[in-house]
Design an enzyme around this catalytic site. Structure first.
Site: not given
Ligand code: NAD
Length: 276
Positions: A27-28, A72-73, A100, A164, A171
């Site tokens: 996860s980021i 859970d949001v 999230i 997307y 976003k």
């Molecule tokens: P990830 O799957 O590791 O993280 C996503 C998180 O969102 C998870 O921890 C999940 O539990 C949480 N989530 C989803 N629905 C939820 C809910 N109802 N309640 C609480 N938590 C919830 O993936 P990631 O890529 O690390 O995503 C983190 C953020 O970074 C996101 O906003 C994603 O859009 C953004 N992002 C990701 C990328 C990429 O390429 N991976 C690029 C740019 C932005």
């Protein structure tokens, strides 16, 4: 990512905050957590459900965290209990990381107008954009006046990225929310910014159709001709959440190897990425 890659220091010493969005070690939000911890931050985490606790629990423990709350949001009760726990344990916080997002898999493949349903749209916008407004409001109630918040966004908000779809719309809303929240909290000295990261291999990214092509294309077409390193995203979060980020608010900061800056990519590497 090796531990020594996260620069250590005291930039976050004495600062406490909440990180929402760690699902596993890819996860980021976890890269951000490691970077903030390496600079002395005390961190509380939320996890989305029992299934994720198995992964998030040991990660939180490894950075010395003893506040781990299920949230859970979409569920107001769990949002209430998350921030009540922080208030009870710490009284005040200094930072919030919101990482999230969610859209149904059926929404993230094929044509935008054909695939986007009313329910899919509502759920993507609720979880991926409104949740930041909600978390920011709750966090601001217990945040010190020089605090800071960061959310994670992606270029699909500004330009069309195949598959997307509704997440791009969510976003765009999230980035607009960032500016409005920044304006509301600015007079208190609280800064609010978004990091627009390039594609990184995580659970969330795996849900997007044609992911493999996306990584190849980004690598070929970015200024740096490389994929985005989570370390760079974590470094940007450190800057924005620490006192280094003074006076920076309402910003969407790209950390994507310069992909967003390119109008016409170099032909050679791009040809390979497209033809393969
Ligand atoms: P990830 O799957 O590791 O993280 C996503 C998180 O969102 C998870 O921890 C999940 O539990 C949480 N989530 C989803 N629905 C939820 C809910 N109802 N309640 C609480 N938590 C919830 O993936 P990631 O890529 O690390 O995503 C983190 C953020 O970074 C996101 O906003 C994603 O859009 C953004 N992002 C990701 C990328 C990429 O390429 N991976 C690029 C740019 C932005």
């Amino acid at each position: 990512m090796a531990e020594q890659n996260f620069p250590t220091g005291n930039l976050m010493k004495g600062k406490r905050g909440l990180i929402m969005g760690v699902a596993n070690k890819n996860s980021i939000a976890w890269a951000i957590a490691r970077q903030l911890a390496a600079q002395g931050a005390e961190i509380a985490f939320t996890y989305q459900g029992e299934a994720l606790l198995r992964r998030v629990g040991p990660l939180a423990e490894s950075v010395g965290s003893d506040i781990l709350v299920e949230c859970d949001v979409t569920n107001d009760e769990t949002m209430d209990s998350t921030f009540a726990t922080l208030k009870e344990k710490w009284g005040k916080i200094d930072f919030l990381v919101h990482a999230i997002a969610f859209a149904g898999k059926d929404q993230l493949a094929g044509s935008f107008i054909d695939q986007t349903t009313r329910e899919g749209f509502k759920s993507a916008l609720d979880i991926s954009a409104y949740s930041f407004v909600d978390a920011a409001k709750r966090a601001s109630e217990i945040m010190n006046d020089d605090g800071a918040m960061v959310t994670l966004t992606y270029l699909g908000s500004e330009r069309v990225i195949p598959n997307y779809n509704v997440m791009g719309v969510a976003k765009a809303a999230l980035e607009a929310c960032t500016r409005y929240i920044a304006a509301d909290l600015g007079p208190r000295g609280i800064r609010v910014n978004a990091i627009s990261a390039g594609p990184i291999k995580t659970l969330a990214a795996a849900g997007i159709g044609s992911g493999r092509h996306m990584f190849k294309f980004n690598k070929a077409a970015s200024a740096m001709q490389d994929n985005t390193d989570p370390l760079g995203v974590a470094g940007a979060a450190l800057y924005l959440l620490s006192d280094l980020g003074l006076s920076c608010t309402g910003e969407t900061h790209h950390v994507d190897g310069g992909f967003h800056a390119i109008g016409m990519p170099q032909e050679g590497p791009l040809k390979e990425a497209i033809c393969d």
